[in-house]
Scaffold this active site. Structure first.
Site, mmCIF file in Angstrom:
data_model
loop_
_atom_site.group_PDB
_atom_site.id
_atom_site.type_symbol
_atom_site.label_atom_id
_atom_site.label_comp_id
_atom_site.label_asym_id
_atom_site.label_seq_id
_atom_site.Cartn_x
_atom_site.Cartn_y
_atom_site.Cartn_z
ATOM 1 N N CYS A 33 18.085 45.309 -47.349
ATOM 2 C CA CYS A 33 19.355 46.032 -47.426
ATOM 3 C C CYS A 33 20.420 45.233 -48.170
ATOM 4 O O CYS A 33 21.477 45.762 -48.512
ATOM 5 C CB CYS A 33 19.882 46.351 -46.040
ATOM 6 N N ASP A 35 22.017 42.462 -46.952
ATOM 7 C CA ASP A 35 22.891 41.565 -46.190
ATOM 8 C C ASP A 35 22.264 41.039 -44.903
ATOM 9 O O ASP A 35 21.645 41.776 -44.140
ATOM 10 C CB ASP A 35 24.295 42.137 -45.917
ATOM 11 N N CYS A 59 27.431 40.810 -49.669
ATOM 12 C CA CYS A 59 28.525 41.090 -50.584
ATOM 13 C C CYS A 59 29.826 40.439 -50.106
ATOM 14 O O CYS A 59 29.871 39.824 -49.040
ATOM 15 C CB CYS A 59 28.709 42.593 -50.706
ATOM 16 N N CYS A 103 29.375 46.358 -43.007
ATOM 17 C CA CYS A 103 29.476 44.891 -43.002
ATOM 18 C C CYS A 103 30.209 44.405 -41.752
ATOM 19 O O CYS A 103 29.849 43.387 -41.156
ATOM 20 C CB CYS A 103 30.215 44.390 -44.237
#
Ligand SMILES: Cc1ncc(COP(=O)(O)O)c(C=O)c1O
Lengths: 124, 390
Positions: A33, A35, A59, A103
């Protein structure tokens, strides 16, 4: 795409690395994915998080969320840390783009995973 | 702070010459080229001259050049137009897995309308093999569309060979030459293609201007229905300044194509060598043979770190590049092109494209390398996947 606050945290992330002699560790997310977040903590016998650090593959939003979330739990008790939600992380960062909300969820999950590890290993 | 633009595959600055040539067509010679008066005639003359120039640059006749609003429109027209025009002959289309979305998404859409599409695989450097086309082509194949040069890894496809195979089997051949035009010298008659797309902003022309070459004699369904513009094949009032700017930019690019290519490749090669010498655990994606790769393109996958954070770190240092994956645009899908050439999915996330231009300097490339080294080091120190070699 990101606001100034997020970029500022991304530029100068705090609490980056691994806590020495940690007794709590949580790794969430996966490479596919894009992360992965790992939070390590040292929790004292009173259940207070004395130190916490993160390592993140991801990111700018993932890095900023990790840094912020890690900062939010230092000095807190386990119970207080467990109450921290991704929304608070977002508020702290003054907002995240919609597609980057996950995130902040990852940061919340990493905290829970680390405390979960601590609880399990404490009993043994 | 420094500001270094290394994203010429995304778009290029407008040529000063093109800008000057465009200028009169905004406020002075602003007539509609289709109007029957002096304003119209002057504009029509400019459009005709531009068409001639562009045709001359690619070895076509002026009547074979159709202006569009962008490269994407040219691709859409070529594919949907051919599919519609020849639907009674067959409903099978062949393309490649590494096409730009302008072609790829268009083919995906046609699948919804009952067309069958074969996506040819590529090898580790992004090449489509003539054998795989031979194997995929069928009696009901109406169109083969393979890009001339890839926008992410710079692979230059064997278009002439692929085109011959298509024709031998009675299929039409289209190529998306958006990245190739202005970078590679070609002649449409020598290539043998039936259709070819280009886009002005990739060769220092204005944005929002494209063209489709359609071989004379080829019947093509319209895409943009409307007025009688473009020999009644593409409706819409002609963008006179855009058309003029495009023609001047292409002429300019063609006049210095070899020297510009050499210059850009020299900077690119210097950059690539320094990166490979100084950063370990990376892949240099795309063809190793420089003669089969766009002179401006470099693409790397950096293991253990993610592309968007590399991109933003470089941006903070004043360097503009492009992430090899679509993560930055919100989706978490890594680049289809990189996955197709066999880059593992986790590593594909950590990819960056640097594309150089004729205004870049060696000093800029050196500065970019230094910043890249620092960035990779910093992000790897932050990565839970990276274990520093003792
Ligand atoms: C290979 C390729 N095809 C098509 C396009 C689309 O061109 P335009 O931006 O003019 O629509 C691009 C550029 O983005 C490209 O690189």
């Amino acid at each position: 795409m990101y606001n100034e606050k997020v970029m500022e945290v991304f530029k100068n992330p705090q609490h980056m690395g691994e806590v020495e002699n940690y007794n709590a560790i949580g790794t969430v997310g996966n490479e596919v994915c894009g992360d992965i977040m790992r939070i390590t903590m040292r929790i004292n016998p009173d259940g207070v998080i004395e130190d916490a650090k993160f390592k993140t593959f991801g990111c700018a939003a993932a890095v900023a969320s990790s840094s912020t979330a890690t900062g939010m739990i230092i000095g807190k008790t386990i119970d207080e840390a467990l109450k921290i939600t991704n929304k608070q992380v977002i508020t702290e960062l003054e907002g995240l783009p919609p597609q980057k909300i996950h995130c902040s969820v990852l940061a919340e999950d990493a905290i829970r995973a680390a405390i979960d590890y601590y609880e399990k290993n404490k009993k043994n | 702070m420094k500001s270094i633009y290394l994203d010429h595959a995304a778009t290029t600055p407008l040529s000063k010459k093109a800008l000057e040539a465009m200028e009169p067509y905004f406020c002075e010679t602003y007539g509609n080229p289709n109007s029957q008066h002096v304003y119209g005639r002057e504009a029509a003359k400019a459009v005709a001259e531009a068409r001639q120039k562009i045709a001359a640059c690619i070895g076509a006749r002026p009547s074979e050049v159709y202006f569009t609003s962008c490269g994407t429109e040219a691709d859409n027209w070529a594919i949907k137009g051919a599919a519609a025009q020849y639907r009674d002959k067959g409903r099978h289309i062949i393309t490649s897995v590494i096409e730009h979305p302008a072609v790829y998404s268009t083919c995906k859409q046609l699948e919804k309308y009952g067309y069958e599409v074969t996506y040819l695989p590529v090898d580790g450097e992004g090449f489509v093999s003539p054998e795989s086309l031979e194997g995929a082509i069928r009696e009901d194949t109406v169109l083969v569309s393979v890009m001339y040069a890839n926008n992410e890894i710079g692979t230059i496809e064997p278009i002439k060979e692929l085109c011959e195979i298509a024709h031998r089997h009675g299929a039409l051949f289209h190529t998306d030459a958006v990245q190739a035009t202005g970078a590679i010298r070609y002649d449409v008659k020598d290539l043998g293609v039936d259709m070819l797309s280009m886009s002005a902003h990739k060769f220092y022309g204005p944005k929002g201007m494209g063209a489709l070459y359609i071989r004379n004699g080829l019947r093509m369904e319209k895409f943009m229905t409307g007025g009688e513009q473009e020999r009644a094949h593409r409706g819409g009032t002609s963008n006179t300044p855009g058309i003029v700017g495009m023609s001047v930019a292409l002429e300019e690019a063609m006049s210095t194509l070899e020297s510009d290519g050499k210059y850009v490749a020299k900077i690119r090669d210097r950059f690539v060598k320094k990166v490979l010498d100084n950063i370990d655990e990376i892949y240099y994606n795309g063809p190793k043979d420089a003669s089969r790769r766009l002179p401006n393109n470099a693409n790397f996958s950096f293991r253990y770190i993610e592309g968007e954070s590399i991109l933003y770190s470089l941006d903070l240092a004043g360097i503009s590049a492009s992430s090899g994956s679509a993560c930055s645009s919100g989706s978490l899908e890594p680049s289809r092109t990189l996955l197709s050439i066999g880059v593992p999915i986790g590593t594909a996330h950590g990819s960056i494209r640097f594309s150089f231009g004729k205004h870049n300097t060696e000093e800029e490339a050196d500065y970019a390398v230094d910043e890249l080294i620092k960035t990779v080091k910093r992000l790897r120190a932050m990565s839970p996947l990276y274990k520093e070699k003792k």
